[in-house]
Enzyme design. Structure first.
Site, PDB file in Angstrom:
ATOM      1  N   THR A 181       0.865  -1.173   0.000  1.00 48.37           N
ATOM      2  CA  THR A 181       0.000   0.000   0.000  1.00 48.37           C
ATOM      3  C   THR A 181       0.903   1.225   0.000  1.00 48.37           C
ATOM      4  O   THR A 181       1.971   1.199   0.597  1.00 48.37           O
ATOM      5  CB  THR A 181      -0.874   0.002   1.274  1.00 48.37           C
ATOM      6  OG1 THR A 181      -1.794  -1.070   1.191  1.00 48.37           O
ATOM      7  CG2 THR A 181      -1.627   1.319   1.456  1.00 48.37           C
ATOM      8  N   ARG A 224     -14.824  -6.267  -0.797  1.00 46.31           N
ATOM      9  CA  ARG A 224     -14.237  -5.877   0.500  1.00 46.31           C
ATOM     10  C   ARG A 224     -13.547  -4.508   0.364  1.00 46.31           C
ATOM     11  O   ARG A 224     -12.812  -4.260  -0.561  1.00 46.31           O
ATOM     12  CB  ARG A 224     -13.231  -6.926   0.950  1.00 46.31           C
ATOM     13  CG  ARG A 224     -12.496  -6.600   2.253  1.00 46.31           C
ATOM     14  CD  ARG A 224     -11.187  -5.890   2.009  1.00 46.31           C
ATOM     15  NE  ARG A 224     -10.408  -5.715   3.239  1.00 46.31           N
ATOM     16  CZ  ARG A 224      -9.298  -4.993   3.318  1.00 46.31           C
ATOM     17  NH1 ARG A 224      -8.824  -4.391   2.258  1.00 46.31           N
ATOM     18  NH2 ARG A 224      -8.656  -4.874   4.462  1.00 46.31           N
ATOM     19  N   GLY A 231     -11.149  -1.765   2.512  1.00 41.48           N
ATOM     20  CA  GLY A 231     -10.293  -1.638   3.688  1.00 41.48           C
ATOM     21  C   GLY A 231     -10.304  -0.233   4.260  1.00 41.48           C
ATOM     22  O   GLY A 231     -11.228   0.553   4.033  1.00 41.48           O
ATOM     23  N   ASP A 232      -9.263   0.072   4.998  1.00 38.11           N
ATOM     24  CA  ASP A 232      -9.179   1.378   5.666  1.00 38.11           C
ATOM     25  C   ASP A 232      -8.709   2.502   4.757  1.00 38.11           C
ATOM     26  O   ASP A 232      -8.977   3.678   5.036  1.00 38.11           O
ATOM     27  CB  ASP A 232      -8.212   1.277   6.856  1.00 38.11           C
ATOM     28  CG  ASP A 232      -6.807   0.872   6.410  1.00 38.11           C
ATOM     29  OD1 ASP A 232      -6.690  -0.062   5.581  1.00 38.11           O
ATOM     30  OD2 ASP A 232      -5.829   1.479   6.855  1.00 38.11           O
TER      31      ASP A 232
HETATM   32  N1  ASP Z   1      -4.530  -1.287   4.701  1.00 34.28           N
HETATM   33  C1  ASP Z   1      -4.706  -1.971   3.440  1.00 34.28           C
HETATM   34  C2  ASP Z   1      -6.080  -2.606   3.411  1.00 34.28           C
HETATM   35  O1  ASP Z   1      -6.488  -3.160   4.397  1.00 34.28           O
HETATM   36  C3  ASP Z   1      -3.670  -3.012   3.180  1.00 34.28           C
HETATM   37  C4  ASP Z   1      -2.256  -2.635   3.505  1.00 34.28           C
HETATM   38  O2  ASP Z   1      -1.974  -1.537   3.904  1.00 34.28           O
HETATM   39  O3  ASP Z   1      -1.360  -3.481   3.330  1.00 34.28           O
HETATM   40  O4  ASP Z   1      -6.704  -2.589   2.392  1.00 34.28           O
END
Ligand code: ASP
Length: 319
Positions: free
Chosen positions: A186, A214, A216-217
């Site tokens: 990321t 899905r 994510g954050d």
């Molecule tokens: N935070 C990212 C997610 O959950 C993944 C990552 O940072 O590796 O989508």
């Protein structure tokens, strides 16, 4: 004159500008990293830092620096963002990104897009050219088309390395420890510009073998990204579900704003909160005074910073 910087220390005076990036946290071990690959990572992170530096040093905005550096990392197959993003369990690629302006608390985000070459730029367009904050999927791509944003066929994003990661992940019956495999890459950036404005941005393909749909954050303002001129700019990487539940990015801003913690203390505290729930990862945090921190509780995190002296500092492991 630039004030002295350190990952924990506070500068005595605000530097003219400051720029900090990450390229993901996860199981990145010195022993297993092929030297040539490490060189490639260091070179690309340096290039991203220098992109931000050129913009900030020419009195450009923090938002431009954040977008410019993330754009470059999205275009690189090394990172889990844009080209080279990880695969869903269905073998597709779904991209998430967000950006925030610390001056106005304006924000833009995009989730689950499949054909946007640079999701960070679409996130910025949503912030600046729509009345919304977060657009997903087909609706986001329709908006992108209207705005003339560059789109790519789905094949463009696919890389053999990420495909093999998906196959390995599917073969492993046992549950892996969180944050420790196939998720690194990321990308994120935080900037303080000469006008004293903070900005933050994050872009990702999410997690290998994630369910279709899905999110994510990274595209969630307050979880993976936050910026407020009164406190700090934050971009996170790690187990997104836990970063959402702990509101990591806003938690850091709140700890600085309400409790008066330093950026380093606030970052550690919020990471510990996510970790207690079961999530690992890291954050980059840049304060309004130019102090910054980049803590992580995985074995590595691609990261770097650059200030007015123009010296790019890149780090990967616990130094
Ligand atoms: N935070 C990212 C997610 O959950 C993944 C990552 O940072 O590796 O989508």
């Amino acid at each position: 004159m630039a004030a002295d910087q350190s990952e924990t220390g506070k500068p005595s005076e605000r530097p003219q500008f400051m720029f900090v990036i990450h390229g993901g946290a996860g199981a990145i071990s010195r022993e297993e990293m092929p030297p040539d690959l490490e060189k490639e990572y260091r070179a690309k992170l340096t290039e991203a830092l220098e992109t931000g530096y050129r913009i900030l040093n020419a009195n450009g905005s923090g938002l431009d620096a954040v977008e410019g550096a993330i754009h470059l990392m999205e275009d690189s197959p090394l990172f889990n963002a844009g080209k080279g993003a990880v695969f869903t369990s269905a073998g597709t690629i779904e991209l998430d990104s967000s950006i925030m302006d610390g001056r106005t608390l304006a924000a833009g985000a995009v989730a689950g897009v499949k054909r946007i070459k640079n999701p960070i730029s679409l996130a910025r367009m949503i912030m600046e050219k729509s009345k919304h904050v977060l657009l997903v999927g087909d609706g986001a791509e329709a908006f992108a088309k209207e705005q003339g944003v560059e789109m790519m066929p789905e094949e463009y994003f696919r890389t053999e390395r990420r495909w093999q990661e998906l196959q390995r992940d599917k073969e492993k019956a046992e549950k892996k420890p969180p944050g420790e495999d196939g998720k690194r890459g990321t990308v994120g950036a935080v900037a303080l510009d000469m006008a004293g404005n903070l900005a933050a941005g994050t872009s990702t393909g999410g997690m290998t073998n994630k369910r279709v749909g899905r999110i994510g954050d990274s595209p969630i303002i307050g979880a993976g990204t936050y910026a407020d001129n009164q406190t700090c700019a934050v971009s996170g990487t790690g187990d997104g579900e836990y970063f959402i539940r702990a509101s990591v990015a806003h938690e850091i801003s709140a700890l600085i704003g309400y409790k008066g913690l330093s950026v380093a203390e606030a970052a550690e505290s919020a990471l510990a909160k996510a970790n207690k729930l079961g999530g690992k990862g890291g954050v980059i945090v840049l304060g309004r005074d130019g102090s910054f921190a980049a803590p992580f509780n995985t074995s590595g995190m691609y990261r770097g910073h650059i200030g007015p002296d123009g010296k790019a500092v890149v780090e990967i492991y616990h130094e």
